[in-house]
Design a protein around this motif. Structure first.
Motif, short mmCIF file in Angstrom:
data_model
loop_
_atom_site.label_atom_id
_atom_site.label_comp_id
_atom_site.label_asym_id
_atom_site.label_seq_id
_atom_site.Cartn_x
_atom_site.Cartn_y
_atom_site.Cartn_z
N ALA A 165 -1.15 8.98 -4.47
CA ALA A 165 -2.23 10.02 -3.74
C ALA A 165 -1.73 11.35 -3.79
O ALA A 165 -1.01 11.64 -2.55
N VAL A 166 -2.32 12.95 -3.70
CA VAL A 166 -2.57 13.87 -3.62
C VAL A 166 -3.21 14.25 -2.79
O VAL A 166 -4.24 14.82 -3.47
N VAL A 167 -3.14 14.44 -1.08
CA VAL A 167 -4.61 15.07 -0.37
C VAL A 167 -4.37 16.64 -0.14
O VAL A 167 -3.82 16.76 0.31
N PRO A 168 -5.02 17.14 -1.42
CA PRO A 168 -5.08 19.11 -0.02
C PRO A 168 -5.69 19.10 1.25
O PRO A 168 -7.05 18.45 0.38
N ILE A 169 -5.66 20.06 2.01
CA ILE A 169 -5.96 20.15 2.85
C ILE A 169 -5.97 21.48 2.67
O ILE A 169 -5.65 22.34 3.23
N PRO A 170 -7.43 22.11 2.63
CA PRO A 170 -7.46 23.48 2.12
C PRO A 170 -7.31 24.57 3.26
O PRO A 170 -7.69 24.48 4.20
N ARG A 193 -9.77 20.01 10.11
CA ARG A 193 -8.92 18.59 9.33
C ARG A 193 -7.84 18.61 9.87
O ARG A 193 -6.85 17.83 9.63
N ALA A 194 -7.27 20.39 9.02
CA ALA A 194 -5.87 19.90 9.29
C ALA A 194 -4.64 19.82 10.34
O ALA A 194 -3.67 18.53 10.53
N LEU A 195 -5.72 19.88 11.63
CA LEU A 195 -4.78 19.94 12.54
C LEU A 195 -5.42 17.96 12.98
O LEU A 195 -4.29 17.36 13.30
N ARG A 196 -5.97 17.18 12.85
CA ARG A 196 -6.66 16.22 12.53
C ARG A 196 -4.97 15.55 11.62
O ARG A 196 -4.13 14.59 12.25
N VAL A 197 -5.07 15.62 10.06
CA VAL A 197 -4.67 14.85 9.80
C VAL A 197 -2.48 15.29 9.98
O VAL A 197 -2.14 14.46 10.07
N VAL A 198 -1.71 16.64 10.99
CA VAL A 198 -0.71 16.69 10.39
C VAL A 198 -1.15 15.78 11.90
O VAL A 198 0.44 15.10 12.44
N MET A 207 0.56 -1.48 -0.29
CA MET A 207 0.35 -0.07 -0.26
C MET A 207 0.69 1.51 0.11
O MET A 207 1.76 1.11 0.93
N LEU A 208 1.26 2.32 -0.95
CA LEU A 208 1.69 3.43 -0.69
C LEU A 208 0.55 4.65 0.09
O LEU A 208 -0.36 4.34 0.32
N GLY A 209 1.75 5.23 0.29
CA GLY A 209 1.43 6.39 1.66
C GLY A 209 0.00 7.46 0.88
O GLY A 209 0.56 7.29 -0.50
N THR A 210 0.19 8.26 1.32
CA THR A 210 -0.89 9.32 0.51
C THR A 210 0.17 10.55 1.62
O THR A 210 0.49 10.88 2.54
N LEU A 211 0.41 11.98 0.12
CA LEU A 211 0.76 13.38 0.44
C LEU A 211 0.09 14.05 0.29
O LEU A 211 -1.39 14.63 -0.31
N TYR A 212 -0.07 14.50 1.83
CA TYR A 212 -1.09 15.57 1.97
C TYR A 212 -0.82 17.27 2.15
O TYR A 212 0.82 17.43 2.37
N ILE A 213 -1.11 18.05 1.01
CA ILE A 213 -0.80 19.21 0.88
C ILE A 213 -1.63 19.72 1.89
O ILE A 213 -2.56 20.15 1.97
N VAL A 214 -0.91 20.08 3.52
CA VAL A 214 -2.07 21.24 4.59
C VAL A 214 -1.79 22.63 4.66
O VAL A 214 -0.27 23.05 4.35
N SER A 215 -2.68 23.36 4.37
CA SER A 215 -2.13 24.45 4.96
C SER A 215 -2.59 25.04 6.11
O SER A 215 -2.96 24.30 6.87
N THR A 216 -1.10 25.94 6.95
CA THR A 216 -1.38 26.14 8.47
C THR A 216 -1.93 28.10 8.56
O THR A 216 -1.60 28.61 7.09
N PRO A 217 -1.82 27.94 9.03
CA PRO A 217 -2.25 29.90 9.41
C PRO A 217 -1.56 31.16 8.73
O PRO A 217 -0.03 30.25 8.68
N ILE A 218 -1.57 31.97 8.03
CA ILE A 218 -0.52 33.31 8.21
C ILE A 218 -0.56 34.44 9.44
O ILE A 218 0.30 35.36 9.02
#
Ligand code: SAM
Length: 286
Positions: free
Chosen positions: A106-111, A21-26, A1-12
């Motif tokens: 798989a590349v999954v964006p977390i906006p 969702r970002a907190l859960r994923v990281v 099974m391949l892993g997933t790459l999440y592109i996670v946005s954090t605050p500015i």
């Protein structure tokens, strides 16, 4: 099974801007690839998260991307974050994302937050069409050439800029694009968030004052007005203008006066004539 790459946005700036969702994923991934591990560690500590971090920045992108792909191929899930906002937007991550896609991962964006959209929504400028140009070149000649390239785009122009260059950029923008409505969005989502609304000329005067350029900035410039000349018309106008200017120069008329007179005779707006002239000069010097 391949892993997933999440592109996670954090605050500015404002830590409340991280999504659930970002907190859960990281918190759940095996590894967080970050621009600056110390910076991201502070964010993780704030939320009580202990996930392992690894650095991924512009100087080690090439070799680190390969290593991260091997981790993903071994089934590990990775979150990519940058120091602020959305990775890849004027930040590292493009190479890793491309490689992941090429390798069937798989590349999954977390906006979440990104400075350009945060600035645009409160700018008062049209968001129906906009053009994000990232950072302008640091050298004046290259910066002016880039601005010229963008001069006829009829969409809101958005730039990122560093504090030590904002005054020079505004000066060049005024010179090349002439006077247009513009907005500077400063320190977005932070305590001293501020929107300065004016024109390129008024903002240029405001930001050239000592101490005015502190913090982080997004510059927005109103798109080329509907009555701006289109490229084809612009080419023929430029040709007629150049011919008339050379005649007037031969007659000994001084450059500024010649430009004013030629614009009047040819029915070209004075600011447009100035822009065309500058474009010709820049083309010649390249
Ligand atoms: N990835 C980020 C994003 O999604 O917006 C941008 C990273 S880029 C290296 C940093 C630039 O973004 C700054 O120089 C500034 O132009 C802009 N920026 C980032 N945070 C900002 C903020 N809070 N207020 C205004 N501009 C900001």
């Amino acid at each position: 099974m391949l892993g997933t790459l999440y592109i996670v946005s954090t605050p500015i700036g404002n830590l409340e801007d991280i999504t659930g969702r970002a907190l859960r994923v990281v918190g759940e991934v095996d590894l967080i690839a970050c621009e600056d591990t110390r910076h991201t560690r502070k964010l993780l500590n704030h939320f009580g998260l202990k996930t392992t971090t690894v650095s991924y920045h512009e100087h080690n992108e090439r070799e680190r991307a390969g290593e991260l792909i091997r981790e993903l191929q071994a089934g590990r899930n990775i979150a990519l974050v940058s120091d602020a906002g959305t990775p890849i937007i004027s930040d590292p991550g493009f190479r890793l994302t491309r490689l992941a896609i090429e390798n069937g991962i798989a590349v999954v964006p977390i906006p979440g937050a990104t400075a350009l959209l945060t600035a645009l929504t409160a700018s008062g400028f049209s968001a129906a069409e906009f053009f994000f140009a990232g950072f302008l070149p640091a050298r004046a000649a290259a910066r002016q050439a880039k601005l010229l390239e963008l001069a006829t785009i009829p969409a809101t122009l958005i730039f990122y800029e560093a504090p030590h260059r904002i005054a020079a950029t505004l000066r060049d923008a005024f010179e090349v694009l002439v006077d247009r409505p513009a907005v500077i969005a400063r320190e977005l989502t932070k305590l001293h968030e501020e929107f300065s609304r004016g024109t390129l000329q008024s903002l240029s005067a405001q930001f050239s004052k000592a101490g005015a350029a502190r913090g982080e900035f997004v510059l927005l410039i109103s798109g080329a007005a509907a009555d701006h000349l289109r490229p084809a018309e612009s080419d023929s106008a430029a040709k007629r203008l150049a011919e008339r200017l050379s005649e007037l120069e031969k007659e000994g008329v001084e450059e500024r006066a010649a430009l004013k007179q030629a614009a009047k005779e040819l029915g070209i707006k004075r600011d447009e004539a100035y822009r065309l002239r500058l474009a010709q000069k820049n083309r010649r010097s390249r």
